[in-house]
Write an enzyme that holds these catalytic residues in place. Structure first.
Site, PDB file in Angstrom:
ATOM      1  CE  LYS A 217       0.801   1.184   4.548  1.00 30.17           C
ATOM      2  NZ  LYS A 217       1.577   2.346   4.993  1.00 30.17           N
TER       3      LYS A 217
ATOM      4  N   PRO B 107      10.033  -4.813   0.792  1.00 33.67           N
ATOM      5  CG  PRO B 107      10.527  -2.558   0.486  1.00 33.67           C
ATOM      6  CD  PRO B 107       9.837  -3.709  -0.170  1.00 33.67           C
ATOM      7  CG  MET B 108      10.567  -7.223   5.927  1.00 32.52           C
ATOM      8  SD  MET B 108      10.542  -8.480   7.198  1.00 32.52           S
ATOM      9  CE  MET B 108      12.245  -8.828   7.412  1.00 32.52           C
TER      10      MET B 108
ATOM     11  N   GLY C 194       7.239   1.113   5.136  1.00 35.21           N
ATOM     12  CA  GLY C 194       6.027   1.938   5.089  1.00 35.21           C
ATOM     13  C   GLY C 194       5.084   1.540   3.963  1.00 35.21           C
TER      14      GLY C 194
ATOM     15  N   GLY D 274       3.660  -1.512   4.079  1.00 36.02           N
ATOM     16  CA  GLY D 274       2.667  -2.378   4.716  1.00 36.02           C
ATOM     17  C   GLY D 274       2.804  -3.861   4.483  1.00 36.02           C
ATOM     18  N   GLY D 275       4.002  -4.330   4.163  1.00 34.64           N
ATOM     19  CA  GLY D 275       4.173  -5.755   3.850  1.00 34.64           C
ATOM     20  C   GLY D 275       3.685  -6.689   4.952  1.00 34.64           C
TER      21      GLY D 275
ATOM     22  CB  SER E  80       0.012  -6.697   2.822  1.00 40.37           C
ATOM     23  OG  SER E  80      -0.494  -7.327   1.680  1.00 40.37           O
TER      24      SER E  80
ATOM     25  CG  ASP F 248      -1.091   0.346   8.247  1.00 40.96           C
ATOM     26  OD1 ASP F 248      -1.833   1.242   8.675  1.00 40.96           O
ATOM     27  OD2 ASP F 248       0.100   0.527   7.950  1.00 40.96           O
TER      28      ASP F 248
HETATM   29  C1  LIG Z   1       1.454   5.266  10.454  1.00 42.51           C
HETATM   30  C2  LIG Z   1       1.335   4.060   9.561  1.00 42.51           C
HETATM   31  C3  LIG Z   1       0.500   4.475   8.326  1.00 42.51           C
HETATM   32  O1  LIG Z   1       0.191   3.451   7.472  1.00 42.51           O
HETATM   33  O2  LIG Z   1       2.657   3.747   9.206  1.00 42.51           O
HETATM   34  P1  LIG Z   1       3.502   2.576   8.541  1.00 42.51           P
HETATM   35  O3  LIG Z   1       3.782   1.534   9.577  1.00 42.51           O
HETATM   36  O4  LIG Z   1       2.740   2.040   7.390  1.00 42.51           O
HETATM   37  O5  LIG Z   1       4.768   3.257   8.133  1.00 42.51           O
HETATM   38  C4  LIG Z   1       0.622   2.944  10.311  1.00 42.51           C
HETATM   39  O6  LIG Z   1      -0.681   3.308  10.680  1.00 42.51           O
HETATM   40  C5  LIG Z   1       1.329   2.431  11.538  1.00 42.51           C
HETATM   41  O7  LIG Z   1       0.667   1.269  11.925  1.00 42.51           O
HETATM   42  P2  LIG Z   1       1.429   0.020  12.503  1.00 42.51           P
HETATM   43  O8  LIG Z   1       2.635  -0.279  11.649  1.00 42.51           O
HETATM   44  O9  LIG Z   1       0.439  -1.065  12.720  1.00 42.51           O
HETATM   45  O10 LIG Z   1       1.939   0.598  13.830  1.00 42.51           O
HETATM   46  P3  LIG Z   1       2.204  -0.171  15.177  1.00 42.51           P
HETATM   47  O11 LIG Z   1       3.205  -1.240  14.956  1.00 42.51           O
HETATM   48  O12 LIG Z   1       0.878  -0.513  15.769  1.00 42.51           O
HETATM   49  O13 LIG Z   1       2.829   1.018  16.029  1.00 42.51           O
HETATM   50  C6  LIG Z   1       4.187   1.171  16.348  1.00 42.51           C
HETATM   51  C7  LIG Z   1       4.290   2.318  17.326  1.00 42.51           C
HETATM   52  O14 LIG Z   1       4.037   3.577  16.655  1.00 42.51           O
HETATM   53  C8  LIG Z   1       3.264   4.457  17.438  1.00 42.51           C
HETATM   54  N1  LIG Z   1       1.981   4.766  16.764  1.00 42.51           N
HETATM   55  C9  LIG Z   1       1.521   3.980  15.747  1.00 42.51           C
HETATM   56  C10 LIG Z   1       0.341   4.299  15.104  1.00 42.51           C
HETATM   57  C11 LIG Z   1      -0.372   5.434  15.529  1.00 42.51           C
HETATM   58  N2  LIG Z   1      -1.523   5.780  14.950  1.00 42.51           N
HETATM   59  N3  LIG Z   1       0.097   6.194  16.539  1.00 42.51           N
HETATM   60  C12 LIG Z   1       1.265   5.876  17.142  1.00 42.51           C
HETATM   61  O15 LIG Z   1       1.680   6.591  18.055  1.00 42.51           O
HETATM   62  C13 LIG Z   1       3.059   3.765  18.768  1.00 42.51           C
HETATM   63  O16 LIG Z   1       4.084   4.189  19.608  1.00 42.51           O
HETATM   64  C14 LIG Z   1       3.251   2.280  18.448  1.00 42.51           C
HETATM   65  O17 LIG Z   1       3.727   1.560  19.530  1.00 42.51           O
HETATM   66  N1  LIG Z   2       5.263 -11.176   7.558  1.00 39.41           N
HETATM   67  C1  LIG Z   2       5.967 -10.089   7.841  1.00 39.41           C
HETATM   68  N2  LIG Z   2       6.426  -9.301   6.863  1.00 39.41           N
HETATM   69  C2  LIG Z   2       7.129  -8.193   7.153  1.00 39.41           C
HETATM   70  N3  LIG Z   2       7.444  -7.791   8.384  1.00 39.41           N
HETATM   71  C3  LIG Z   2       7.031  -8.536   9.411  1.00 39.41           C
HETATM   72  C4  LIG Z   2       6.273  -9.705   9.181  1.00 39.41           C
HETATM   73  N4  LIG Z   2       5.993 -10.228  10.371  1.00 39.41           N
HETATM   74  C5  LIG Z   2       6.541  -9.427  11.295  1.00 39.41           C
HETATM   75  N5  LIG Z   2       7.191  -8.407  10.735  1.00 39.41           N
HETATM   76  C6  LIG Z   2       7.877  -7.306  11.460  1.00 39.41           C
HETATM   77  O1  LIG Z   2       7.125  -6.098  11.243  1.00 39.41           O
HETATM   78  C7  LIG Z   2       7.993  -4.989  10.936  1.00 39.41           C
HETATM   79  C8  LIG Z   2       7.268  -3.964  10.045  1.00 39.41           C
HETATM   80  O2  LIG Z   2       7.001  -4.587   8.849  1.00 39.41           O
HETATM   81  P1  LIG Z   2       6.352  -3.998   7.541  1.00 39.41           P
HETATM   82  O3  LIG Z   2       4.884  -4.201   7.571  1.00 39.41           O
HETATM   83  O4  LIG Z   2       7.062  -4.614   6.398  1.00 39.41           O
HETATM   84  O5  LIG Z   2       6.711  -2.467   7.576  1.00 39.41           O
HETATM   85  P2  LIG Z   2       5.849  -1.157   7.549  1.00 39.41           P
HETATM   86  O6  LIG Z   2       4.823  -1.247   8.653  1.00 39.41           O
HETATM   87  O7  LIG Z   2       6.859  -0.073   7.754  1.00 39.41           O
HETATM   88  O8  LIG Z   2       5.229  -1.079   6.194  1.00 39.41           O
HETATM   89  C9  LIG Z   2       9.208  -5.644  10.285  1.00 39.41           C
HETATM   90  O9  LIG Z   2      10.370  -4.886  10.467  1.00 39.41           O
HETATM   91  C10 LIG Z   2       9.296  -7.008  10.968  1.00 39.41           C
HETATM   92  O10 LIG Z   2      10.102  -6.932  12.119  1.00 39.41           O
END
Ligand SMILES: C[C@@](CO)(OP(=O)(O)O)[C@H](O)COP(=O)(O)OP(=O)(O)OC[C@H]1O[C@@H](n2ccc(N)nc2=O)[C@H](O)[C@@H]1O
Ligand SMILES: Nc1ncnc2c1ncn2[C@@H]1O[C@H](COP(=O)(O)OP(=O)(O)O)[C@@H](O)[C@H]1O
Length: 283
Positions: A13, A96-97, A100, A102-103, A106, A138
């Site tokens: 995404k 890539p992990m 951002g 969303g691998g 997803s 996500d």
């Molecule tokens: C901000 C987004 C946009 O898509 O970034 P990416 O991860 O895709 O880069 C996502 O919502 C990320 O969601 P997700 O990847 O599930 O985040 P989590 O692992 O739940 O959160 C990691 C940490 O980020 C902070 N966090 C995350 C989401 C949020 N709305 N507020 C926060 O403050 C919290 O400290 C949490 O402990």
């Molecule tokens: N199946 C999976 N694919 C990717 N990352 C995973 C998976 N399971 C656990 N993880 C952990 O989740 C972290 C965030 O992964 P990812 O979803 O790829 O990144 P982002 O949220 O930045 O898009 C990774 O660094 C890894 O430690």
């Protein structure tokens, strides 16, 4: 392939915009973001087992078996549905992990939808999305499979129809910690909420960009280089950087120039996830 086996895509995404409206008492941030899928991603293969064992056969560097979101999703679904069946899973990982795109989320959603089908559970998308939310913010959008405007921490979704451009996505070779970006004191946390839909033009900012660009020179460099050709944006909390083009030919041309020195790929934006298109064809 037998009816007990299934191969499904797990798309990436993009966050076409991301605004941070405030911080909740539990520390999580209230967001408004626009999700669109890419026709680009991993591929998962599932084979049913009758002994209840859940086994991911592909090893991930740095992610132990039981911490993998694929395994977590399968275990939660098995527990909550009281299912006696198990599953063997393989993944061809190209996303890539920590980029951002969303691998992980997803992969979790593809697992939920794939197992719902193979285990014949009959769960609807509401129920699968609610379970998905316990795995990550996500996951619900990937379960629902339609481009969406998201609010709350990403769980309140309304379908949207952004233009389906061709994107050049650059992958700086750094993993950005989402938690680290959200805890940066310099992060903008007071963007006023957008109250009209679709998201009006001119709201394509990502509030995380200044903080990520400051901390990561590799991301800064990718933004500068892609920014010579089009508006260069950050997806989620990075590290990936993207820019949209009206045709594949234009995206390919820019990508060819940039990928001489940087890692990246070209993919089409899609408002219906390729996972859902594949599942639709199965029915
Ligand atoms: C901000 C987004 C946009 O898509 O970034 P990416 O991860 O895709 O880069 C996502 O919502 C990320 O969601 P997700 O990847 O599930 O985040 P989590 O692992 O739940 O959160 C990691 C940490 O980020 C902070 N966090 C995350 C989401 C949020 N709305 N507020 C926060 O403050 C919290 O400290 C949490 O402990
Ligand atoms: N199946 C999976 N694919 C990717 N990352 C995973 C998976 N399971 C656990 N993880 C952990 O989740 C972290 C965030 O992964 P990812 O979803 O790829 O990144 P982002 O949220 O930045 O898009 C990774 O660094 C890894 O430690």
């Amino acid at each position: 392939m037998s009816a007990q086996t299934l191969t499904l895509p797990s798309p990436a995404k993009l966050n076409l915009m991301l605004h941070i409206l405030g911080r909740r008492e539990d520390g999580y941030h209230e967001l408004q973001t626009l999700f669109q899928f890419l026709d680009y991603g991993d591929e998962l293969t599932f084979a049913v087992r009758d002994d209840g064992v859940i086994r991911l056969h592909t090893e991930f560097e740095g992610v132990p078996h039981d911490s993998n979101l694929i395994v977590k999703a399968a275990k939660k679904l098995q527990e909550q549905s009281d299912c006696n069946l198990g599953i063997d899973i393989w993944i061809e990982k190209i996303l890539p992990m920590g980029g951002g795109i969303g691998g992980g989320s997803s992969n979790a959603a593809t697992t939920l939808l794939g197992l719902n089908h193979l285990w014949k559970l009959g769960w609807d998308h509401d129920r699968l999305a609610a379970l998905g939310l316990t795995l990550g913010a996500d996951v619900p959008v990937f379960v629902r499979g339609h481009a969406a405007f998201a609010e709350g921490v990403g769980e309140k979704l309304s379908p949207e129809y952004p233009e389906e451009l061709w994107y050049v996505v650059l992958v700086p070779q750094v993993s950005v910690s989402t938690a680290e970006i959200f805890s940066d004191p310099l992060l903008t946390r007071n963007t006023p909420p957008i109250k009209v839909r679709p998201v009006p033009k001119g709201n394509s900012r990502n509030d995380c960009l200044p903080v990520v660009a400051r901390r990561y020179p590799e991301v800064r460099n990718a933004l500068n280089l892609l920014g010579k050709f089009t508006e260069a944006k950050l997806t989620g909390t990075g590290s990936c950087v993207f820019g949209g083009f009206p045709s594949k030919a234009e995206a390919d041309k820019v990508s060819a120039l940039l990928t001489e020195t940087l890692t990246g790929f070209v993919a089409k934006g899609s408002n219906v996830s390729m996972l859902h298109r594949t599942l639709q064809n199965l029915l």
